[in-house]
Scaffold this active site. Structure first.
Site, PDB file in Angstrom:
ATOM      1  N   GLU A  34       0.801  -1.005  -0.113  1.00 10.17           N
ATOM      2  CA  GLU A  34       0.318  -0.171   0.101  1.00 10.17           C
ATOM      3  C   GLU A  34       1.026   1.222  -0.182  1.00 10.17           C
ATOM      4  OE1 GLU A  34      -3.601  -0.020   2.262  1.00 10.17           O
ATOM      5  OE2 GLU A  34      -2.972   1.991   3.534  1.00 10.17           O
TER       6      GLU A  34
ATOM      7  N   THR B  11      -3.707   4.483  -1.627  1.00 16.15           N
ATOM      8  CA  THR B  11      -4.742   4.905  -0.349  1.00 16.15           C
ATOM      9  C   THR B  11      -4.976   6.759  -1.344  1.00 16.15           C
ATOM     10  OG1 THR B  11      -3.058   4.048   1.379  1.00 16.15           O
ATOM     11  CG2 THR B  11      -5.311   5.924   2.109  1.00 16.15           C
ATOM     12  N   TYR B  12      -6.993   6.030  -0.575  1.00 15.76           N
ATOM     13  CA  TYR B  12      -7.340   7.541  -1.250  1.00 15.76           C
ATOM     14  C   TYR B  12      -7.244   8.734   0.308  1.00 15.76           C
ATOM     15  CZ  TYR B  12     -12.128  10.612  -2.463  1.00 15.76           C
ATOM     16  OH  TYR B  12     -12.249  11.996  -3.413  1.00 15.76           O
TER      17      TYR B  12
ATOM     18  N   HIS C 195      -8.261   3.317  -3.852  1.00 18.05           N
ATOM     19  CA  HIS C 195      -9.117   2.979  -2.307  1.00 18.05           C
ATOM     20  C   HIS C 195     -10.445   3.972  -2.494  1.00 18.05           C
ATOM     21  CE1 HIS C 195      -6.139   1.243   0.737  1.00 18.05           C
ATOM     22  NE2 HIS C 195      -5.639   1.381  -0.608  1.00 18.05           N
TER      23      HIS C 195
ATOM     24  N   ARG D 170     -15.981   1.343   4.001  1.00 21.66           N
ATOM     25  CA  ARG D 170     -16.937   2.803   4.001  1.00 21.66           C
ATOM     26  C   ARG D 170     -16.065   4.089   4.728  1.00 21.66           C
ATOM     27  NH1 ARG D 170     -18.608   3.133  10.240  1.00 21.66           N
ATOM     28  NH2 ARG D 170     -16.635   3.647  10.127  1.00 21.66           N
ATOM     29  N   GLY D 171     -14.988   3.731   5.218  1.00 22.30           N
ATOM     30  CA  GLY D 171     -13.596   4.527   5.537  1.00 22.30           C
ATOM     31  C   GLY D 171     -13.509   5.239   7.052  1.00 22.30           C
TER      32      GLY D 171
ATOM     33  N   TYR E  26     -11.748  -7.172   8.810  1.00 21.36           N
ATOM     34  CA  TYR E  26     -10.988  -7.273  10.463  1.00 21.36           C
ATOM     35  C   TYR E  26     -10.877  -8.419  10.911  1.00 21.36           C
ATOM     36  CZ  TYR E  26     -12.489  -2.472   8.949  1.00 21.36           C
ATOM     37  OH  TYR E  26     -12.208  -1.188   8.208  1.00 21.36           O
TER      38      TYR E  26
ATOM     39  N   LYS F 184     -21.601  -8.392   2.480  1.00 20.42           N
ATOM     40  CA  LYS F 184     -20.145  -7.188   1.601  1.00 20.42           C
ATOM     41  C   LYS F 184     -19.825  -8.269   0.664  1.00 20.42           C
ATOM     42  CE  LYS F 184     -16.502  -5.678   3.465  1.00 20.42           C
ATOM     43  NZ  LYS F 184     -15.940  -4.550   3.868  1.00 20.42           N
TER      44      LYS F 184
ATOM     45  N   GLN G 249       3.749   4.348  17.921  1.00 14.43           N
ATOM     46  CA  GLN G 249       3.059   3.475  16.585  1.00 14.43           C
ATOM     47  C   GLN G 249       2.461   2.687  17.299  1.00 14.43           C
ATOM     48  OE1 GLN G 249       4.511   1.610  13.853  1.00 14.43           O
ATOM     49  NE2 GLN G 249       3.782   1.867  12.035  1.00 14.43           N
TER      50      GLN G 249
END
Length: 291
Positions: A17, A51-52, A81, A111-112, A147, A167, A214
């Site tokens: 990513e 990534t958006y 994304h 969904r974000g 997840y 989904k 992090q």
């Protein structure tokens, strides 16, 4: 190529990513992306997801622009994304038209995170609504997020799996997991998916820990477990940044080897656009990934 085709080969899929620069119009923005890709292409990734990032008219342009560079300059398939919570139906239509014009077939429907001021619209309340809509708009391959330790907003594991099944049934071809540090949690998640009839490929999302802050942030935001082994690493090297970075990379490599040994469908590496980290993980796993 649709990324769903990649999972039909007799080896795990390996992907990364990348993040668009905050301002893609800056003179050095494209160079930053290319610096990352110059390293990533050494392992010939199966695809790279983009990534958006941000909001406003520049966000879709940056996302599509970087995905196009990855496809055309590096001959690597790209996935863009698309976060529903930040977009209206008209925004999605515009984005899909831009993607089609750029030759991009692969969309990661999310969904974000909901912005601090609330959703931009509720045209797509769930990611499954966005998946269904994208499938109705053209010949796109749609992937989705999952997840292993449950979505932070799901009340329990059963509800989470039921939502994921909806989904997938809406048209999701493959899944990319949220980061996790406990492989046993991922294996239990795989079992739940099989029991629920979720039979699409699942890529395991791995992020090497670079700092103690992090790790704490990921634990709080994503609700992921920090196993005792990782907690010991964080405690021992918290005040030694170089040592912690090395230990974080070693931990991620250990996860990847274990997952591959257990026949995982693929590895999706979150490197936060850090070419040095990507290069070290690539070097440590190159022969294992392609075995």
């Amino acid at each position: 190529m649709k990324t769903s085709e990649l999972f039909k080969r007799d080896r795990p899929v390996f992907s990364f990513e990348v993040f668009p620069p905050r301002n893609f119009n800056r003179p050095n923005a494209e160079q930053r992306v290319c610096a990352t890709m110059d390293v990533l292409q050494e392992v010939n990734p199966d695809f790279v997801s983009v990534t958006y990032r941000g909001s406003g008219p520049d966000a879709p342009k940056a996302t599509i622009g970087i995905a196009k560079i990855i496809r055309e300059r590096y001959q690597t398939e790209s996935v863009v994304h698309l976060p529903a919570a930040r977009l209206t139906r008209a925004d999605v239509d515009n984005f899909l038209a831009m993607a089609e014009d750029a030759g991009i077939q692969n969309i990661l429907a999310l969904r974000g995170d909901i912005p601090e001021g609330g959703r931009v619209s509720d045209d797509f309340h769930y990611a499954s609504d966005l998946v269904r809509y994208i499938k109705s708009k053209g010949d796109f391959n749609v992937s989705g997020a999952c997840y292993p330790e449950g979505h932070p907003e799901s009340p329990d594991a059963l509800s989470d799996i039921q939502s994921l099944k909806i989904k997938v049934d809406a048209g999701t071809s493959e899944l990319i997991s949220q980061l996790f540090f406990d492989n046993e949690a991922f294996f239990r998640f795989q079992d739940r998916c099989k029991f629920a009839g979720i039979n699409v490929p699942i890529e395991a999302g791995i992020m090497p820990i670079m700092t103690a802050a992090q790790a704490k942030r990921m634990q709080e935001m994503a609700r992921v477990n920090l196993p005792a082994k990782l907690q010991g690493v964080l405690h021992r090297f918290a005040d030694k940044p170089d040592a912690l970075r090395d230990a974080g990379i070693a931990y991620a490599v250990d996860q990847i080897v274990d997952l591959l040994a257990h026949g995982v469908d693929g590895i999706h590496l979150y490197t936060m656009d850090n070419p040095e980290v990507a290069a070290r993980i690539i070097e440590a796993t190159r022969n294992i990934i392609r075995a």
